[in-house]
Design an enzyme around this catalytic site. Structure first.
Site, mmCIF file in Angstrom:
data_model
loop_
_atom_site.group_PDB
_atom_site.id
_atom_site.type_symbol
_atom_site.label_atom_id
_atom_site.label_comp_id
_atom_site.label_asym_id
_atom_site.label_seq_id
_atom_site.Cartn_x
_atom_site.Cartn_y
_atom_site.Cartn_z
ATOM 1 N N ARG A 125 -8.891 6.603 8.882
ATOM 2 C CA ARG A 125 -7.682 7.218 9.424
ATOM 3 C C ARG A 125 -7.562 8.658 8.967
ATOM 4 N NH1 ARG A 125 -3.619 2.594 7.473
ATOM 5 N NH2 ARG A 125 -5.405 1.216 7.194
ATOM 6 N N HIS B 113 2.289 -0.328 2.210
ATOM 7 C CA HIS B 113 1.821 -0.722 0.873
ATOM 8 C C HIS B 113 2.984 -0.923 -0.097
ATOM 9 C CE1 HIS B 113 -2.058 1.638 1.961
ATOM 10 N NE2 HIS B 113 -2.245 0.346 2.203
ATOM 11 N N GLU C 161 -0.403 -7.868 -5.077
ATOM 12 C CA GLU C 161 0.585 -8.105 -4.033
ATOM 13 C C GLU C 161 0.861 -9.592 -3.840
ATOM 14 O OE1 GLU C 161 -0.491 -4.749 -0.808
ATOM 15 O OE2 GLU C 161 -2.192 -5.663 -1.843
ATOM 16 N N ASN D 246 -2.133 -13.731 3.824
ATOM 17 C CA ASN D 246 -2.174 -12.347 4.316
ATOM 18 C C ASN D 246 -3.124 -12.345 5.504
ATOM 19 O OD1 ASN D 246 -2.501 -9.640 4.859
ATOM 20 N ND2 ASN D 246 -3.018 -9.052 2.762
ATOM 21 N N ARG E 124 2.503 -11.987 3.933
ATOM 22 C CA ARG E 124 2.601 -10.536 3.894
ATOM 23 C C ARG E 124 2.786 -10.007 5.314
ATOM 24 N NH1 ARG E 124 -2.031 -6.050 4.220
ATOM 25 N NH2 ARG E 124 -0.777 -4.231 3.739
#
Length: 403
Positions: A240, A179, A384, A12, A90
């Protein structure tokens, strides 16, 4: 497990970091995992967790290739290098071009992934990691697993913006979500842990961390999600904004002279928990400050929770019924404070906080945190990397394809 069993390397790659994990094919737990961070800076380092110990060393060179080189040296030291059978990556956004996990065919495909305009903070770094892995393992299959793939089951009613249609037709402007690999895993685990019918179940998954999103999952498929064209839309996040009136941004631009790039930087890097609290983007720091009497920190977390609850309610409307709300991600798995504030606001959905159970769930534990049993509130640690490892093994022909 047999000492000769093949291994899957999961990578990742971020803009200044590279996470990795090493899985024996078909196993649920990795042999090792780690993180190279502060890439591109003089104090870049790599940490490898193996055999219950964490080993941290400086990196030379300090870039992504240096991180992969250090990882390769570790694999050779352990005698694992020759056992690596495939590499999984990923990728945050695949647009409409990549709607499921797939084998990376050539450098042109890596270039296409790296230049995807909808994840400018993530996809270029994924491409760097892919190229470094191809250099290290030129003969192995490389597999890309896209966060957006899980959301491709949304219908146009959920993914279209009410903009002139030409912007979707000509530019691909629509809601893609993010996600998705986490939402896919956690929704499946929620169904499994609660004994729900995979073909008759409604779950809302809340992935809460520095980046946060929520997704409505019907019978194992995404029907709506909070993030949009980019990972900026939706919930309040570490830095964010989440949802914000475009008119507010236009007003700020007119008053301050910020151009488009300046607005984008402000919305992505200077807002959210950090901008509102003027203290930190870390939920742990803000929780401590709120409990110590810092009004602005408490108010910031109230905004975070209120927006989350509003989305849970909205996503419930995309389901015929709600069986469970699942919390995951760094905040969702570890912050009993945020879970408690959230569940206390959701009594209209029939959720009832179990304060005693909620206080005991953290640090990788799963468990029910509500007294109510329909719907249920549950904490499910995400994984993940395991999903990426399984997809990679299947596409590399090391596991049977799913029916």
């Amino acid at each position: 497990m047999p000492t000769s069993s093949p291994l899957i390397l999961v990578i990742n790659s971020g803009s200044s970091s590279l996470k990795f994990a090493i899985y024996p094919v078909g196993e649920r737990q990795p042999l090792a995992s780690g993180l190279a961070e502060r890439l591109g800076q003089s104090d870049a380092s790599i940490r490898i967790d193996v055999d219950g110990t964490k080993n941290k060393n400086p990196l030379t060179p300090t870039n992504h290739q240096g991180a992969v080189d250090a990882l390769m040296a570790f694999l050779k030291e352990r005698g694992w290098f020759e056992r690596v059978a495939a590499v999984g990556h990923r990728v945050v956004n695949g647009g409409e071009r990549f709607t499921e996990s797939c084998i990376v065919t050539d450098d042109a495909m890596i270039e296409e992934i790296g230049t995807c305009p909808f994840a400018p903070l993530h996809n270029p770094a994924h491409a760097i990691g892919m190229r470094a892995a191809v250099h290290a393992f030129p003969a192995l299959k490389q597999v890309a697993v896209f966060d957006t793939a899980f959301h491709q089951t949304m219908k146009p009613e959920a993914y279209l913006y009410a903009l002139p249609r030409k912007y979707y037709r000509d530019l691909g402007v629509r809601r893609y979500g993010a996600h998705g690999t986490s939402h896919r895993y956690v929704s499946g685990e929620t169904i499994r842990l609660l004994g729900l019918d995979p073909n008759d179940s409604g779950v809302v998954v809340c992935h809460l961390g520095n980046g946060s999103s929520a997704t409505a999952v019907l019978n194992g498929k995404c029907v709506d999600t909070s993030m949009g064209l980019t990972p900026l839309e939706g919930l309040v996040m570490g830095t964010r904004t989440g949802d914000v009136d475009y008119g507010a941004l236009a007003y700020i631009a007119k008053k301050t002279g910020l151009d488009v790039d300046g607005l984008e930087k402000m919305a992505n890097r200077e807002s959210g928990l950090l901008g509102l609290s003027e203290l930190s983007n870390d939920c742990r720091t803000l929780t401590e400050a709120a409990q110590a009497g810092n009004h602005q920190a408490e108010e910031t977390l109230d905004v975070f929770v209120f927006r989350l609850c509003r989305y849970i309610g909205a996503l419930t409307a995309a389901l015929p019924r709600l069986d469970a709300v699942a919390f995951t991600g760094g905040i969702g798995e570890n912050s009993a404070y945020i879970r408690a504030k959230t569940l206390k606001r959701l009594s209209a959905l029939g959720l009832d906080l179990d304060e005693e159970a909620n206080a005991t769930i953290f640090g990788g534990k799963s468990g029910i945190v509500s007294r109510s049993r329909k719907p249920v509130a549950i904490v499910v640690p995400t994984d993940e990397e395991r999903v990426i490892a399984e997809d990679t093994a299947r596409l590399a022909g090391l596991l049977p394809a799913k029916a």
